[in-house]
Design a protein around this motif. Structure first.
Motif, short mmCIF file in Angstrom:
data_model
loop_
_atom_site.label_atom_id
_atom_site.label_comp_id
_atom_site.label_asym_id
_atom_site.label_seq_id
_atom_site.Cartn_x
_atom_site.Cartn_y
_atom_site.Cartn_z
N ASN B 52 30.08 78.67 82.32
CA ASN B 52 31.43 78.43 82.89
C ASN B 52 32.40 77.93 81.82
N LEU B 54 32.48 75.40 79.96
CA LEU B 54 32.71 73.98 79.68
C LEU B 54 32.47 73.78 78.19
N ASP B 77 40.55 78.86 85.01
CA ASP B 77 40.55 78.02 86.20
C ASP B 77 40.16 78.83 87.43
N ARG B 80 36.39 79.65 87.27
CA ARG B 80 35.48 78.52 87.55
C ARG B 80 35.37 78.22 89.03
N ARG B 81 36.39 78.64 89.83
CA ARG B 81 36.28 78.44 91.29
C ARG B 81 35.06 79.16 91.84
N MET B 85 29.09 73.95 89.81
CA MET B 85 28.24 73.29 88.82
C MET B 85 27.83 71.91 89.33
N ALA B 105 38.95 69.60 96.06
CA ALA B 105 39.18 70.86 95.34
C ALA B 105 39.71 71.97 96.27
N ARG B 108 43.43 70.90 96.79
CA ARG B 108 44.35 70.93 95.66
C ARG B 108 44.32 72.25 94.90
N VAL B 109 43.16 72.90 94.88
CA VAL B 109 43.05 74.14 94.11
C VAL B 109 43.30 75.36 94.99
N LYS B 111 44.62 75.13 98.02
CA LYS B 111 45.77 74.83 98.88
C LYS B 111 45.43 74.97 100.37
N MET B 157 33.80 75.13 97.31
CA MET B 157 34.64 76.18 96.71
C MET B 157 34.07 77.56 97.01
#
Lengths: 268, 248
Positions: B52, B54, B77, B80-81, B85, B105, B108-109, B111, B157
């Protein structure tokens, strides 16, 4: 035991004796000072109740101004200091340089000099420029600039104290760099820096006494200036004592709060 | 057979002078559970973190969950959704409640509306067996509970692939089982999983394939039945002997 044979005392008895001697010396010094001091004269210059009583209720205006100036400068310091802290840890070198220079300048200059700059030099150099909010705006900026440099350093330390695993977890969930800062890093960093920020508030409370250089009126006077003008008009030092006690009324609880928050942080 | 969900080609990772990964090729099919084993320093965790990104690879390509992770133009971004991990030290957000850890997540990610995200979070928390702790902070939970919350947080997610980086290594021995059983449940539901682990019994029971890494290369791989009992290479044999008979 060898030591016991030599002195005829156990370790515990020796410890007790040593402590008794220290208390004795301390008490002797206090008694000597108390006996030698001219209490009548001291009371006359510092403890004139009529002078103290005469300061009330006018002193509350000055007290309120001290609180107000402190808060104004602190709010300005936070509004500028937090973005500066973010710039200091930014990936963009230009931001980091700017923030470093900013912090070095305003941490390196005396607060008094910055106040002079804001209050006199800038208006003179840029005619027609006036600070919003009159003296209140000048105080917010003049004291806040210095404060923002210290706040920026505290917040930067807080940001760097957030464990990297928190950022990795946020990024692995698909949060952007900015989203991670807002949602994860800053809330934790600000919690970490509450104790140092509380100490900054204590320092600001005292620095608000510098505002007198801006030329203040009765309505905008803070505690030190008020106490000094009372000192002049009464030719007595009691106003300084009253003013000092009022500062302690603000700073001692704040310091105690900072200590408590620090201990709480340790336990977590 | 559809395309593999993870495709790694000639992956190298270097930290200064230290080349940790020296040419890794690995495919993982959808629904497959792959366990990465190997001595410490063999590059298992680095390999996982390269999936991913990182850890950005030094060279080579990684495709995962339909994203070209090593393409410079990739929307990392967004990618990675789709890749959950789970970390060795849980890394729950220490300032948020358990419920917020799982719901944050999606809110905020993705919505998602708060109510919807929280309802889903409650469902996931119940699924991993941590209910009734929604209002608690991570530090009030046991390590096993924290790791199960971390799994729920990743699942929130709705990822196509889950990465586990030594998920039980930081746990007290009596708490390992509860985390492994959640992972077993996930595997049974068909989740694609790449797991760095020292739990040989988990690998034997759950893995479709065991990959043995040493010195930054894949030395040997195969189904757990053969890999864990009669590996061909001497390095794998000696590693397994040390892990399974530590006192000898």
């Amino acid at each position: 035991m060898a030591a016991q044979k030599r002195t005829g005392m156990t370790a515990r008895r020796r410890r007790r004796l040593s402590r008794a001697v220290q208390y004795g010396v301390f008490a002797a010094v206090v008694i000597a000072v108390a006996a030698l001091a001219d209490w009548g004269r001291i009371a006359d210059s510092f403890l004139r109740l009529d002078v103290a009583a005469d300061m009330f209720p006018r002193v509350w205006t000055a007290f309120g101004n001290t609180v107000l100036y402190t808060l104004l400068a602190f709010v300005f310091g936070m509004l500028v200091g937090v973005p500066i802290a973010l710039m200091r840890v930014s990936g963009l070198a230009a931001y980091r340089w700017f923030a470093t220079v900013y912090v070095e300048i305003f941490r390196g200059l005396p607060a008094l000099l910055v106040l002079f700059l804001v209050g006199f030099a800038v208006p003179q150099a840029f005619p027609g420029v006036t600070w919003p909010g009159g003296v209140y705006g000048q105080v917010a900026i003049g004291l806040g600039l210095t404060s923002s440099a210290y706040i920026a350093e505290s917040v930067r330390a807080g940001i760097q104290a957030v464990p990297p695993g928190q950022v990795e977890a946020a990024r692995s969930l698909g949060m952007s760099h900015t989203r991670t800062m807002i949602t994860v890093v800053l809330p934790q960093a600000l919690r970490i820096v509450v104790p140092p920020l509380t100490n900054e508030l204590v320092l600001l409370t005292k620095d608000s006494s510098l505002v007198f250089v801006l030329g203040v009126t009765t309505a905008t006077m803070e505690l030190t200036k008020f106490a000094r003008s009372e000192l002049t008009s009464t030719a007595n030092a009691t106003p300084l004592l009253v003013g000092g006690l009022l500062y302690l009324l603000l700073t001692v609880p704040l310091s105690a709060l900072a200590r408590r928050l620090e201990n709480k942080g340790d336990r977590r | 057979m559809s395309d593999p969900i993870v495709t790694i080609r000639d992956l190298h990772k270097r930290f200064g002078d230290n080349e940790v990964l020296r040419g890794i090729d690995l495919d993982i099919d959808e629904g497959e559970v792959v366990c990465l084993i190997g001595p410490s320093g063999s590059g298992k965790s680095t390999l996982l973190r390269c999936v991913n990104l990182l850890e950005p690879p030094t060279s080579g390509t990684v495709r995962a969950a339909g994203h070209d992770m090593t393409d410079p133009d990739v929307e990392l971004d967004a990618a990675r959704r789709d890749i959950g991990m789970v970390f060795q030290h849980f890394n729950l957000f220490s300032h948020l409640t358990i419920l917020d850890n799982v719901a944050i997540a999606p809110r905020r990610v993705l919505k998602r509306p708060r109510a919807e995200a929280e309802a889903e979070a409650r469902r996931l928390l119940a699924e991993v067996g941590v209910d009734g702790k929604e209002r608690a902070k991570p530090s009030q939970l046991s390590g096993g509970q924290q790791q199960r919350v971390a799994i729920a947080r990743a699942l929130a997610m709705d990822p196509a692939l889950m990465l586990f980086d030594e998920p039980t290594s930081a746990l007290d021995p009596e708490l390992v089982g509860e985390v492994l059983s959640v992972m077993k449940g996930l595997a049974a539901d068909g989740m694609t999983m790449l797991v760095v682990t020292h739990e040989m019994s988990f690998a034997r029971e759950v893995a479709d394939r065991v990959v043995f890494l040493d010195g930054g290369v894949i030395v040997e791989q195969g189904p757990p039945s053969t890999m864990l009992t009669e590996p061909e290479t001497e390095r794998a044999q000696s590693f397994l002997h040390r892990v399974l008979h530590p006192v000898d």
